[in-house]
Design an enzyme around this catalytic site. Sequence first.
Site, PDB file in Angstrom:
ATOM      1  N   TYR A 168       4.580  -6.118   3.804  1.00 26.14           N
ATOM      2  CA  TYR A 168       3.713  -4.620   4.481  1.00 26.14           C
ATOM      3  C   TYR A 168       3.170  -5.149   5.782  1.00 26.14           C
ATOM      4  N   ASP A 197      -6.018   9.005   2.840  1.00 24.20           N
ATOM      5  CA  ASP A 197      -5.645  10.478   4.053  1.00 24.20           C
ATOM      6  C   ASP A 197      -4.949  11.279   4.722  1.00 24.20           C
ATOM      7  N   LYS A 217       4.777  -2.618   9.175  1.00 23.60           N
ATOM      8  CA  LYS A 217       3.924  -2.049   9.704  1.00 23.60           C
ATOM      9  C   LYS A 217       4.110  -3.109  11.978  1.00 23.60           C
ATOM     10  N   TYR A 263      11.934  -1.889  -0.314  1.00 23.51           N
ATOM     11  CA  TYR A 263      11.228  -1.090   0.029  1.00 23.51           C
ATOM     12  C   TYR A 263      10.544  -0.514   0.733  1.00 23.51           C
ATOM     13  N   ASP A 294      11.163  12.342   1.857  1.00 24.73           N
ATOM     14  CA  ASP A 294      11.233  11.300   1.228  1.00 24.73           C
ATOM     15  C   ASP A 294      11.300  10.477   2.668  1.00 24.73           C
ATOM     16  N   GLY A 317       2.746   8.412   5.238  1.00 24.65           N
ATOM     17  CA  GLY A 317       3.545   7.753   4.715  1.00 24.65           C
ATOM     18  C   GLY A 317       3.472   6.017   4.488  1.00 24.65           C
ATOM     19  N   THR A 319      -2.126  -1.060  11.474  1.00 22.69           N
ATOM     20  CA  THR A 319      -3.305  -1.378   9.957  1.00 22.69           C
ATOM     21  C   THR A 319      -4.021  -2.947  10.526  1.00 22.69           C
ATOM     22  N   THR A 340      -0.467  13.169   0.249  1.00 23.49           N
ATOM     23  CA  THR A 340      -0.396  13.235  -1.426  1.00 23.49           C
ATOM     24  C   THR A 340      -1.812  11.551  -1.865  1.00 23.49           C
ATOM     25  N   GLN A 395       4.853   2.878   1.789  1.00 30.33           N
ATOM     26  CA  GLN A 395       3.571   1.882   0.459  1.00 30.33           C
ATOM     27  C   GLN A 395       2.687   1.323   1.199  1.00 30.33           C
ATOM     28  N   GLU A 435      -3.656  -5.054   9.034  1.00 33.62           N
ATOM     29  CA  GLU A 435      -3.163  -6.190   8.398  1.00 33.62           C
ATOM     30  C   GLU A 435      -2.181  -7.030   9.291  1.00 33.62           C
TER      31      GLU A 435
HETATM   32  P1  NAP Z   1      -2.087   5.900   0.135  1.00 31.66           P
HETATM   33  O1  NAP Z   1      -2.911   6.537  -0.439  1.00 31.66           O
HETATM   34  O2  NAP Z   1      -1.146   4.657  -0.307  1.00 31.66           O
HETATM   35  O3  NAP Z   1      -1.153   6.714   0.776  1.00 31.66           O
HETATM   36  C1  NAP Z   1      -0.524   7.001   0.941  1.00 31.66           C
HETATM   37  C2  NAP Z   1       0.898   8.034   1.272  1.00 31.66           C
HETATM   38  O4  NAP Z   1       2.739   7.559   1.475  1.00 31.66           O
HETATM   39  C3  NAP Z   1       0.966   9.073  -0.190  1.00 31.66           C
HETATM   40  O5  NAP Z   1       0.947  10.167  -0.070  1.00 31.66           O
HETATM   41  C4  NAP Z   1       2.165   8.436  -0.801  1.00 31.66           C
HETATM   42  O6  NAP Z   1       3.047   9.116  -1.798  1.00 31.66           O
HETATM   43  C5  NAP Z   1       3.475   8.345   0.655  1.00 31.66           C
HETATM   44  N1  NAP Z   1       4.447   7.583   0.448  1.00 31.66           N
HETATM   45  C6  NAP Z   1       4.672   6.397  -0.206  1.00 31.66           C
HETATM   46  N2  NAP Z   1       6.317   6.780  -0.220  1.00 31.66           N
HETATM   47  C7  NAP Z   1       6.830   8.124   0.458  1.00 31.66           C
HETATM   48  C8  NAP Z   1       8.160   7.972   0.949  1.00 31.66           C
HETATM   49  N3  NAP Z   1       9.659   6.765   1.126  1.00 31.66           N
HETATM   50  N4  NAP Z   1       8.196   9.154   1.418  1.00 31.66           N
HETATM   51  C9  NAP Z   1       7.116   9.692   2.164  1.00 31.66           C
HETATM   52  N5  NAP Z   1       6.059   9.750   1.046  1.00 31.66           N
HETATM   53  C10 NAP Z   1       5.529   8.270   0.692  1.00 31.66           C
HETATM   54  O7  NAP Z   1      -2.395   4.998   2.004  1.00 31.66           O
HETATM   55  P2  NAP Z   1      -3.735   5.331   2.398  1.00 31.66           P
HETATM   56  O8  NAP Z   1      -5.223   4.670   2.184  1.00 31.66           O
HETATM   57  O9  NAP Z   1      -4.310   7.076   2.115  1.00 31.66           O
HETATM   58  O10 NAP Z   1      -3.195   5.038   4.208  1.00 31.66           O
HETATM   59  C11 NAP Z   1      -2.963   5.697   4.844  1.00 31.66           C
HETATM   60  C12 NAP Z   1      -1.724   5.077   5.908  1.00 31.66           C
HETATM   61  O11 NAP Z   1      -2.122   4.704   6.280  1.00 31.66           O
HETATM   62  C13 NAP Z   1      -0.691   4.037   5.076  1.00 31.66           C
HETATM   63  O12 NAP Z   1       0.416   4.522   5.858  1.00 31.66           O
HETATM   64  C14 NAP Z   1      -1.146   2.858   5.209  1.00 31.66           C
HETATM   65  O13 NAP Z   1      -0.396   2.116   5.380  1.00 31.66           O
HETATM   66  C15 NAP Z   1      -2.095   3.118   6.442  1.00 31.66           C
HETATM   67  N6  NAP Z   1      -3.340   2.161   6.783  1.00 31.66           N
HETATM   68  C16 NAP Z   1      -4.257   2.424   5.176  1.00 31.66           C
HETATM   69  C17 NAP Z   1      -5.567   1.718   5.798  1.00 31.66           C
HETATM   70  C18 NAP Z   1      -6.557   2.058   4.300  1.00 31.66           C
HETATM   71  O14 NAP Z   1      -7.286   0.975   4.933  1.00 31.66           O
HETATM   72  N7  NAP Z   1      -6.523   3.157   3.904  1.00 31.66           N
HETATM   73  C19 NAP Z   1      -5.459   0.630   6.641  1.00 31.66           C
HETATM   74  C20 NAP Z   1      -4.777   0.634   7.284  1.00 31.66           C
HETATM   75  C21 NAP Z   1      -3.956   1.522   7.853  1.00 31.66           C
HETATM   76  P3  NAP Z   1       2.436   9.384  -3.659  1.00 31.66           P
HETATM   77  O15 NAP Z   1       1.404  10.028  -3.636  1.00 31.66           O
HETATM   78  O16 NAP Z   1       4.166   9.730  -3.977  1.00 31.66           O
HETATM   79  O17 NAP Z   1       2.965   7.740  -3.847  1.00 31.66           O
HETATM   80  N1  GDD Z   2      -5.849  -4.822  -4.536  1.00 34.52           N
HETATM   81  C1  GDD Z   2      -6.717  -6.358  -5.236  1.00 34.52           C
HETATM   82  N2  GDD Z   2      -6.777  -6.368  -6.403  1.00 34.52           N
HETATM   83  N3  GDD Z   2      -7.606  -7.118  -4.076  1.00 34.52           N
HETATM   84  C2  GDD Z   2      -7.487  -7.907  -4.537  1.00 34.52           C
HETATM   85  C3  GDD Z   2      -8.124  -8.449  -5.840  1.00 34.52           C
HETATM   86  C4  GDD Z   2      -8.395  -7.155  -7.062  1.00 34.52           C
HETATM   87  O1  GDD Z   2      -8.245  -7.650  -8.357  1.00 34.52           O
HETATM   88  N4  GDD Z   2      -8.997  -9.254  -6.357  1.00 34.52           N
HETATM   89  C5  GDD Z   2      -8.970  -9.750  -5.194  1.00 34.52           C
HETATM   90  N5  GDD Z   2      -8.792  -9.412  -4.019  1.00 34.52           N
HETATM   91  C6  GDD Z   2      -8.669  -9.322  -2.381  1.00 34.52           C
HETATM   92  C7  GDD Z   2      -7.026  -9.175  -1.590  1.00 34.52           C
HETATM   93  O2  GDD Z   2      -6.855 -10.149  -1.798  1.00 34.52           O
HETATM   94  C8  GDD Z   2      -7.747  -8.598  -0.509  1.00 34.52           C
HETATM   95  O3  GDD Z   2      -8.279 -10.146   0.542  1.00 34.52           O
HETATM   96  C9  GDD Z   2      -8.726  -7.894  -0.336  1.00 34.52           C
HETATM   97  O4  GDD Z   2      -9.196  -8.258  -2.489  1.00 34.52           O
HETATM   98  C10 GDD Z   2      -8.807  -6.258  -0.015  1.00 34.52           C
HETATM   99  O5  GDD Z   2      -7.828  -5.430  -0.970  1.00 34.52           O
HETATM  100  P1  GDD Z   2      -7.078  -4.042  -1.207  1.00 34.52           P
HETATM  101  O6  GDD Z   2      -8.291  -3.229  -1.652  1.00 34.52           O
HETATM  102  O7  GDD Z   2      -5.787  -4.578  -1.848  1.00 34.52           O
HETATM  103  O8  GDD Z   2      -6.822  -3.912   0.569  1.00 34.52           O
HETATM  104  P2  GDD Z   2      -6.550  -4.901   1.611  1.00 34.52           P
HETATM  105  O9  GDD Z   2      -6.491  -5.562   2.769  1.00 34.52           O
HETATM  106  O10 GDD Z   2      -5.022  -5.867   0.771  1.00 34.52           O
HETATM  107  O11 GDD Z   2      -4.835  -3.917   2.208  1.00 34.52           O
HETATM  108  C11 GDD Z   2      -5.847  -1.905   2.558  1.00 34.52           C
HETATM  109  O12 GDD Z   2      -5.651  -2.404   3.751  1.00 34.52           O
HETATM  110  C12 GDD Z   2      -4.818  -2.939   4.674  1.00 34.52           C
HETATM  111  C13 GDD Z   2      -6.012  -2.879   5.946  1.00 34.52           C
HETATM  112  O13 GDD Z   2      -7.002  -3.491   6.581  1.00 34.52           O
HETATM  113  C14 GDD Z   2      -4.721  -0.990   1.886  1.00 34.52           C
HETATM  114  O14 GDD Z   2      -5.201  -0.614   1.737  1.00 34.52           O
HETATM  115  C15 GDD Z   2      -3.642  -1.823   3.060  1.00 34.52           C
HETATM  116  O15 GDD Z   2      -2.741  -0.239   2.886  1.00 34.52           O
HETATM  117  C16 GDD Z   2      -3.962  -1.482   4.577  1.00 34.52           C
HETATM  118  O16 GDD Z   2      -3.161  -1.667   6.192  1.00 34.52           O
END
Ligand code: NAP
Ligand code: GDD
Length: 345
Positions: free
Chosen positions: A155, A14, A159, A100, A63, A86, A132, A11, A88, A134
């Site tokens: 987080y 990605d 990871k 959590y 879950d 999946g 990630t 959901t 948080q 991160e």
């Molecule tokens: P997202 O939109 O936050 O999606 C996370 C998914 O995990 C959602 O479907 C969520 O369900 C599900 N989830 C959360 N808690 C769960 C649980 N307890 N059991 C089963 N499912 C659960 O994240 P995304 O941006 O698509 O990213 C996908 C994955 O790549 C994540 O693992 C994220 O950490 C990682 N990642 C993302 C990025 C990025 O920039 N987007 C970069 C590097 C890595 P709900 O919809 O119910 O909340």
């Molecule tokens: N969310 C958020 N909200 N971030 C903010 C804000 C705000 O109002 N203002 C500034 N930022 C800054 C954050 O402090 C961070 O440095 C940057 O914007 C990006 O924040 P996010 O978009 O929340 O992404 P992230 O880089 O912390 O994490 C995302 O990317 C990771 C990969 O590097 C997430 O998708 C993670 O799940 C993923 O692993």
Amino acid sequence: MKKKALIFGITGQDGAYLAKFLLKKNYIVHGVKRRSSSLNTQRVDDIYLDPHKKTNFFLHHGDLTDSLSVLKIIEKIKPDEIYNLGAQSHVGVSFDVPEYTANVTALGTLRILDAILTLRIQNKVKFYQAGTSEMFGASKPPQNEKTKFYPRSPYGIAKLYSHWITVNYREAYNIFACNGILFNHESPLRGETFVTRKIVMGLCKIFLEGEGKLYLGNLYAKRDWGHAEDYVKAMWKMLQAKQPKDYVISSGKQYTVKYFIDLVCEELGIKIFWKGKGLSEKAFWNDKNIISIDKRYFRPTEVNSLMGNSSKARKELKWTPKHNIRSLVKDMVTEEINRINKLSI
Ligand code: NAP
Ligand code: GDD
């Protein structure tokens, strides 16, 4: 025979892009959604059909915090490929709910890997873990597969556990398991509290509807932003390779949050100007203060600078992204305007 994929995190942003990509590749796609009090399947509603009709897309309740559900779903589906997306996944929120976050984002991965062993399917299934940038945290850019990990949030640390347990199960039990170390990737389906989507939504509301004001945190963090559509292809490519390996996926360019705002304004054809410094920095449009800083959005420890070097994936997997920062911003802004227009009909 069609291949079967099982996606945890179906959901999310990605999950939706990957499901659509795999369906086009003729897979049967199964997704795990968790129970919520309001519907959480909006991102995949367009591909979901009544299961009584002919469809290649199925959803199951489960879950990542519940080992029994993880085991039972894998046993029932018998997938060829499992994608663990999946989590948080919000870095800021992980400081509020660290336990959590560890349960879902770290132990969830262990639960899947151990279910694979329990079911004795380690020679049949391939596993993708959503790692990630991160995990690099405080390590200086450019970051690649050899860069030291130095996570800066609960987080990132969760990871990192998932990264190493995936490596360990690959080495100990010969599971075809890969870690994708993905840098930030965005899209019109990005969660509304991540900074790019928050900026696009906020500015569209202000400029198109004359409503609201945007409050942000650190404007000077630098991120390497790509498009989710390109990044899910890399996940699939990792599982089609001869050997299971870990790969950095990134654009190789970095920009500040403030520059991202400027690009969105440019795309909307609006001129803004900035005044002040630190917590008093503000953006104005026609003398109206439209952006201010709110310290609640700062993190206790920040990741200041991310920029990946993905040459290994580009060479070995022949992965090349189609999008750049401008096409990403254009896609996000265009879709946001479409959404607003639909709502006002
Ligand atoms: P997202 O939109 O936050 O999606 C996370 C998914 O995990 C959602 O479907 C969520 O369900 C599900 N989830 C959360 N808690 C769960 C649980 N307890 N059991 C089963 N499912 C659960 O994240 P995304 O941006 O698509 O990213 C996908 C994955 O790549 C994540 O693992 C994220 O950490 C990682 N990642 C993302 C990025 C990025 O920039 N987007 C970069 C590097 C890595 P709900 O919809 O119910 O909340
Ligand atoms: N969310 C958020 N909200 N971030 C903010 C804000 C705000 O109002 N203002 C500034 N930022 C800054 C954050 O402090 C961070 O440095 C940057 O914007 C990006 O924040 P996010 O978009 O929340 O992404 P992230 O880089 O912390 O994490 C995302 O990317 C990771 C990969 O590097 C997430 O998708 C993670 O799940 C993923 O692993």
